[in-house]
Enzyme design. Structure first.
Site, PDB file in Angstrom:
ATOM      1  N   ASP A  25      27.129  26.125  60.091  1.00  0.00           N
ATOM      2  CA  ASP A  25      26.896  26.843  61.361  1.00  0.00           C
ATOM      3  C   ASP A  25      25.585  27.628  61.370  1.00  0.00           C
ATOM      4  O   ASP A  25      25.288  28.340  62.319  1.00  0.00           O
ATOM      5  CB  ASP A  25      28.099  27.714  61.754  1.00  0.00           C
TER       6      ASP A  25
ATOM      7  N   HIS B 283      33.470  37.960  45.905  1.00  0.00           N
ATOM      8  CA  HIS B 283      33.808  38.991  46.907  1.00  0.00           C
ATOM      9  C   HIS B 283      34.497  38.397  48.125  1.00  0.00           C
ATOM     10  O   HIS B 283      35.213  39.096  48.833  1.00  0.00           O
ATOM     11  CB  HIS B 283      32.559  39.792  47.330  1.00  0.00           C
TER      12      HIS B 283
ATOM     13  N   HIS C 217      25.967  27.586  55.210  1.00  0.00           N
ATOM     14  CA  HIS C 217      27.082  27.045  56.006  1.00  0.00           C
ATOM     15  C   HIS C 217      26.466  26.144  57.070  1.00  0.00           C
ATOM     16  O   HIS C 217      25.361  26.427  57.557  1.00  0.00           O
ATOM     17  CB  HIS C 217      27.849  28.154  56.743  1.00  0.00           C
TER      18      HIS C 217
ATOM     19  N   CYS D  35      29.062  33.536  63.267  1.00  0.00           N
ATOM     20  CA  CYS D  35      29.804  33.931  62.052  1.00  0.00           C
ATOM     21  C   CYS D  35      30.873  34.945  62.389  1.00  0.00           C
ATOM     22  O   CYS D  35      31.907  35.024  61.731  1.00  0.00           O
ATOM     23  CB  CYS D  35      28.894  34.603  61.040  1.00  0.00           C
TER      24      CYS D  35
ATOM     25  N   GLU E  66      35.250  26.834  53.287  1.00  0.00           N
ATOM     26  CA  GLU E  66      34.641  27.986  53.970  1.00  0.00           C
ATOM     27  C   GLU E  66      35.108  28.093  55.422  1.00  0.00           C
ATOM     28  O   GLU E  66      34.492  28.771  56.244  1.00  0.00           O
ATOM     29  CB  GLU E  66      33.118  27.881  53.882  1.00  0.00           C
TER      30      GLU E  66
ATOM     31  N   GLY F 247      22.109  32.232  47.668  1.00  0.00           N
ATOM     32  CA  GLY F 247      22.002  31.082  48.579  1.00  0.00           C
ATOM     33  C   GLY F 247      21.953  31.520  50.042  1.00  0.00           C
ATOM     34  O   GLY F 247      21.638  30.721  50.916  1.00  0.00           O
TER      35      GLY F 247
HETATM   36  O1  SUG Z   1      29.475  34.441  53.001  1.00  0.00           O
HETATM   37  N1  SUG Z   1      27.493  37.257  53.641  1.00  0.00           N
HETATM   38  C1  SUG Z   1      28.328  36.194  54.155  1.00  0.00           C
HETATM   39  C2  SUG Z   1      27.815  35.704  55.462  1.00  0.00           C
HETATM   40  C3  SUG Z   1      28.758  34.757  56.119  1.00  0.00           C
HETATM   41  C4  SUG Z   1      28.196  34.133  57.337  1.00  0.00           C
HETATM   42  N2  SUG Z   1      29.144  33.293  57.928  1.00  0.00           N
HETATM   43  C5  SUG Z   1      28.874  32.123  58.537  1.00  0.00           C
HETATM   44  N3  SUG Z   1      27.722  31.549  58.424  1.00  0.00           N
HETATM   45  N4  SUG Z   1      29.830  31.553  59.189  1.00  0.00           N
HETATM   46  C6  SUG Z   1      28.408  35.050  53.137  1.00  0.00           C
HETATM   47  O2  SUG Z   1      27.390  34.758  52.507  1.00  0.00           O
HETATM   48  C7  SUG Z   1      26.896  39.070  52.153  1.00  0.00           C
HETATM   49  C8  SUG Z   1      27.558  40.265  51.548  1.00  0.00           C
HETATM   50  C9  SUG Z   1      26.603  41.145  50.810  1.00  0.00           C
HETATM   51  O3  SUG Z   1      25.629  40.659  50.236  1.00  0.00           O
HETATM   52  O4  SUG Z   1      26.853  42.376  50.787  1.00  0.00           O
HETATM   53  C10 SUG Z   1      27.881  38.011  52.631  1.00  0.00           C
HETATM   54  O5  SUG Z   1      28.963  37.900  52.089  1.00  0.00           O
END
Ligand code: SUG
Length: 448
Positions: free
Chosen positions: A252, A137, A250, A371, A174, A24
């Site tokens: 944001d 994760h 998200h 982020c 989140e 996503g």
């Molecule tokens: O939750 N990416 C995060 C990115 C978060 C961004 N935060 C905001 N929009 N506030 C997530 O999807 C990717 C990790 C990986 O694929 O290795 C990751 O977790």
């Protein structure tokens, strides 16, 4: 009394890698398996913190987490010494090892939801750690997040900490990525704006068809209750499910707010007019003059927004009342987005200046400037009660840069994650970091 918005940026951890873990999230999926550069990632983040501090903004730092998370692997049945746990996970379930190595705690907009003292019933600043339970994760972050936030905001007279919501999808939370606060001055009562992707218990709310909606209405409502917010000080809105299906995982990624201003994409929300009217009405009751800047899809498409992260920008108030937008360099690379930004800053509106930052290492996992920061509005007294070790200063910037140079690798690929030496490197680095930031013992390896 003076009040500030303090940006606490997540320090990128030594295991930053591209695991393709976030279904996503377009960037995470498309950069899966590429090799990463943790050193560059951390230095890019630190450069942004330093630049904001130099511009006169209050800046703090939030520590990364212990990875690989050996304790999480043990909970999944891997046993033996730490090295054997890693070896066995690598052999039997590589995706679980990759997940346990993610440095995703760097995106601290997802660490917690924060309500300033002017909004809460007991007059304290409230924090609820996000359960992040949409992705395994990320779901393992909140226990350490809570300990780190507790060590940063340790004064119980001013700060109240709530544990993450129940770890089920119905309470998917989140954190601040789906939360914005509007106010006249940071120290005055404001309106907290909670954006959800779906309802867990009420099927009248539509849900996306393809990608998960990570935040539920029920989670947002629980956070508002825990923080003691007044009904008159809260607005809920639903994210447009179609944009979630286009990669807006998200809110944001498609809207940002600060002060009295909401900067958003035309397609961001459902029932936008009703939502704007409610924000306007509620902010007026606390003396504020709500303003919105809508970016039309004819100027910037949702796809442009997702690729450039135009809305994952930091909208900052300058002393003269005008605003500054901190954007990733991907905005400059997109012709339509850049043209829009030029027209925005020259239009005579509140947003007067755009500053571009190279955050490519984080961007390739779907994490832009917004982020990487957790906003905490504090008055002078509360700011003085924050652990001073985590407030950015020129000497701290120097120490953290030297620390990164000393401990971080400049290349990490999936096979490197199987190296038990990486765990030792990470623990050595973090042990030193807790001394630099004066956090005390916050990591599992320090307290178990
Ligand atoms: O939750 N990416 C995060 C990115 C978060 C961004 N935060 C905001 N929009 N506030 C997530 O999807 C990717 C990790 C990986 O694929 O290795 C990751 O977790």
């Amino acid at each position: 009394m003076k009040s500030y918005e303090v940006n606490f940026d997540g320090l990128v951890g030594p295991t930053h890698n591209y695991g393709g873990l976030s279904y996503g999230n377009v960037a995470s999926q498309s950069n899966s398996q590429q090799s990463s550069n943790p050193k560059e990632a951390a230095l890019q983040g630190l450069a942004k913190m330093k630049a904001l501090m130099d511009m006169g903004f209050q800046q703090g730092v939030l520590a990364p987490q212990e990875r690989p998370d050996v304790a999480a692997l043990r909970r999944l049945g891997f046993s033996g010494t730490d090295a054997q746990v890693i070896e066995r996970a690598a052999k039997e379930a590589m995706p679980l090892l990759v997940a346990s190595c993610s440095a995703s705690s760097m995106w601290v907009a997802n660490a917690a939801t924060v309500s300033p003292s002017a909004d809460t019933a007991d007059g304290r600043v409230h924090f609820t750690a996000a359960n992040l339970n949409c992705k395994y994760h990320r779901s393992i972050e909140h226990p350490t997040t809570s300990r780190v936030l507790g060590a940063m905001f340790a004064n119980q007279q001013h700060f109240a900490h709530h544990a993450a919501l129940p770890a089920v999808a119905q309470f998917g939370d989140e954190g601040a990525a789906n939360h914005t606060r509007f106010c006249r001055e940071y120290g005055e009562a404001g309106v907290e704006f909670f954006v959800f992707g779906r309802s867990a218990f009420d099927n009248r709310f539509p849900a996306p068809q393809k990608y998960p909606a990570r935040q539920t209405l029920e989670a947002s409502q629980a956070v508002a209750r825990l923080h003691g917010l007044r009904d008159e000080g809260v607005v809920y809105a639903q994210q447009n499910p179609d944009v979630i299906d286009q990669g807006v995982f998200h809110n944001d990624v498609i809207a940002v707010g600060n002060g009295e201003v909401l900067f958003y994409h035309e397609d961001a929300f459902l029932e936008t007019d009703k939502m704007l009217a409610e924000l306007q009405g509620k902010l007026a009751k606390v003396g504020g003059n709500f303003q919105s800047v809508c970016v039309p899809r004819s100027a910037v498409t949702v796809d442009d927004a997702v690729r450039s992260y135009l809305f994952n920008s930091q909208l900052l108030s300058r002393p003269d009342g005008s605003m500054l937008l901190i954007v990733p360099q991907e905005c400059q690379a997109n012709e339509r987005v850049w043209a829009y930004l030029q027209s925005l800053t020259s239009s005579g509106g509140l947003i007067r200046e755009v500053k571009v930052f190279d955050l490519k290492q984080s961007m390739q996992n779907g994490g832009g400037p917004a982020c990487l920061r957790l906003r905490v509005a504090l008055n002078e007294t509360e700011l003085a009660a924050v652990n001073p070790g985590v407030i950015m200063t020129a000497p701290l910037y120097g120490s953290l840069t030297a620390w990164v140079e000393k401990h971080y690798r400049d290349r990490l690929s999936e096979t490197d994650l199987t190296d038990p030496q990486l765990l030792l490197e990470c623990r050595t680095a973090l042990d030193e970091l807790t001394q630099i930031l004066k956090l005390g013992a916050v990591y599992p390896f320090q307290i178990n």
